[in-house]
Design a protein around this motif. Structure first.
Motif, PDB file in Angstrom:
ATOM      1  N   PRO A   5      30.122  40.042  -2.919  1.00  0.00           N
ATOM      2  CA  PRO A   5      29.953  41.157  -3.856  1.00  0.00           C
ATOM      3  C   PRO A   5      31.158  42.082  -3.906  1.00  0.00           C
ATOM      4  O   PRO A   5      31.595  42.487  -4.987  1.00  0.00           O
ATOM      5  N   ARG A   6      31.736  42.403  -2.767  1.00  0.00           N
ATOM      6  CA  ARG A   6      32.884  43.300  -2.731  1.00  0.00           C
ATOM      7  C   ARG A   6      34.099  42.629  -3.355  1.00  0.00           C
ATOM      8  O   ARG A   6      34.814  43.225  -4.144  1.00  0.00           O
ATOM      9  N   GLN A   7      34.359  41.379  -3.000  1.00  0.00           N
ATOM     10  CA  GLN A   7      35.531  40.684  -3.525  1.00  0.00           C
ATOM     11  C   GLN A   7      35.416  40.459  -5.025  1.00  0.00           C
ATOM     12  O   GLN A   7      36.395  40.623  -5.757  1.00  0.00           O
ATOM     13  N   ILE A   8      34.244  40.102  -5.488  1.00  0.00           N
ATOM     14  CA  ILE A   8      34.072  39.888  -6.925  1.00  0.00           C
ATOM     15  C   ILE A   8      34.155  41.218  -7.664  1.00  0.00           C
ATOM     16  O   ILE A   8      34.714  41.281  -8.762  1.00  0.00           O
ATOM     17  N   ALA A   9      33.665  42.298  -7.076  1.00  0.00           N
ATOM     18  CA  ALA A   9      33.803  43.615  -7.703  1.00  0.00           C
ATOM     19  C   ALA A   9      35.283  43.971  -7.850  1.00  0.00           C
ATOM     20  O   ALA A   9      35.691  44.521  -8.885  1.00  0.00           O
ATOM     21  N   LEU A  10      36.091  43.665  -6.849  1.00  0.00           N
ATOM     22  CA  LEU A  10      37.535  43.909  -6.935  1.00  0.00           C
ATOM     23  C   LEU A  10      38.175  43.050  -8.024  1.00  0.00           C
ATOM     24  O   LEU A  10      39.013  43.524  -8.801  1.00  0.00           O
ATOM     25  N   MET A  11      37.779  41.787  -8.087  1.00  0.00           N
ATOM     26  CA  MET A  11      38.325  40.911  -9.123  1.00  0.00           C
ATOM     27  C   MET A  11      37.895  41.372 -10.512  1.00  0.00           C
ATOM     28  O   MET A  11      38.673  41.293 -11.469  1.00  0.00           O
ATOM     29  N   ARG A  12      36.649  41.860 -10.643  1.00  0.00           N
ATOM     30  CA  ARG A  12      36.181  42.362 -11.936  1.00  0.00           C
ATOM     31  C   ARG A  12      37.025  43.562 -12.358  1.00  0.00           C
ATOM     32  O   ARG A  12      37.444  43.661 -13.515  1.00  0.00           O
ATOM     33  N   ALA A  13      37.296  44.479 -11.440  1.00  0.00           N
ATOM     34  CA  ALA A  13      38.117  45.649 -11.766  1.00  0.00           C
ATOM     35  C   ALA A  13      39.519  45.217 -12.194  1.00  0.00           C
ATOM     36  O   ALA A  13      40.060  45.730 -13.178  1.00  0.00           O
ATOM     37  N   ALA A  14      40.111  44.261 -11.477  1.00  0.00           N
ATOM     38  CA  ALA A  14      41.443  43.769 -11.837  1.00  0.00           C
ATOM     39  C   ALA A  14      41.410  43.059 -13.179  1.00  0.00           C
ATOM     40  O   ALA A  14      42.317  43.229 -14.006  1.00  0.00           O
TER      41      ALA A  14
END
Length: 149
Positions: A5-14
């Protein structure tokens, strides 16, 4: 340790910032196809984005909500035990902190406001009072007197 969840949230923001238009459902399937572990979790990620391609965070998917709710007591016991025994478990601990922060509307802001008031008497606002009204707590006093600033 991976915390999807955290890594995908970061990728979504990028992806939003750089206009990459990443397809997170496809990414889950791609990772699963090339991953030596071939974890069931990757299928769950693909399925979550198949249900809702615009899902802002996996922690909002019903399947993930159910899994996290069911497993969080054991997760907390593991983190508490490792901390009590002085064993490092930074992946588990930071993932739990992310999970708790994501589910909490104001906890981080409340802690920051309290620290600023305690260390520098910077005052704080209360959610039960009108915006613009500031308060200060006499932290060192046993009575802890709160005053309007």
């Amino acid at each position: 340790m991976m915390h999807p969840p955290r890594q995908i949230a970061l990728m979504r923001a990028a992806s939003e910032e750089h206009h990459w238009n990443l397809d997170f459902g496809s990414l889950g399937a791609i990772w699963r196809g090339g991953c030596i572990i071939r974890a069931r979790l990757l299928e769950d990620i693909r399925a979550a984005y198949a249900r809702d391609a615009s899902l802002p965070n996996l922690l909002l998917d019903k399947g993930f909500v159910d899994e996290m709710t069911e497993g969080q007591d054991a997760w907390r016991r593991v983190v508490a035990t490792t901390a009590r025994l002085g064993q490092p478990a930074p992946g588990l601990m930071s993932a739990l902190a992310y999970y708790d922060a994501y589910r909490s509307e104001r906890v981080s802001a409340n802690i920051i406001q309290a620290q600023r008031d305690f260390f520098g008497a910077h005052t704080y606002e209360r959610v039960d009072e009108p915006r613009g009204e500031h308060f200060h707590l006499t932290w060192h006093d046993a009575e802890r007197v709160e005053e309007k600033a």
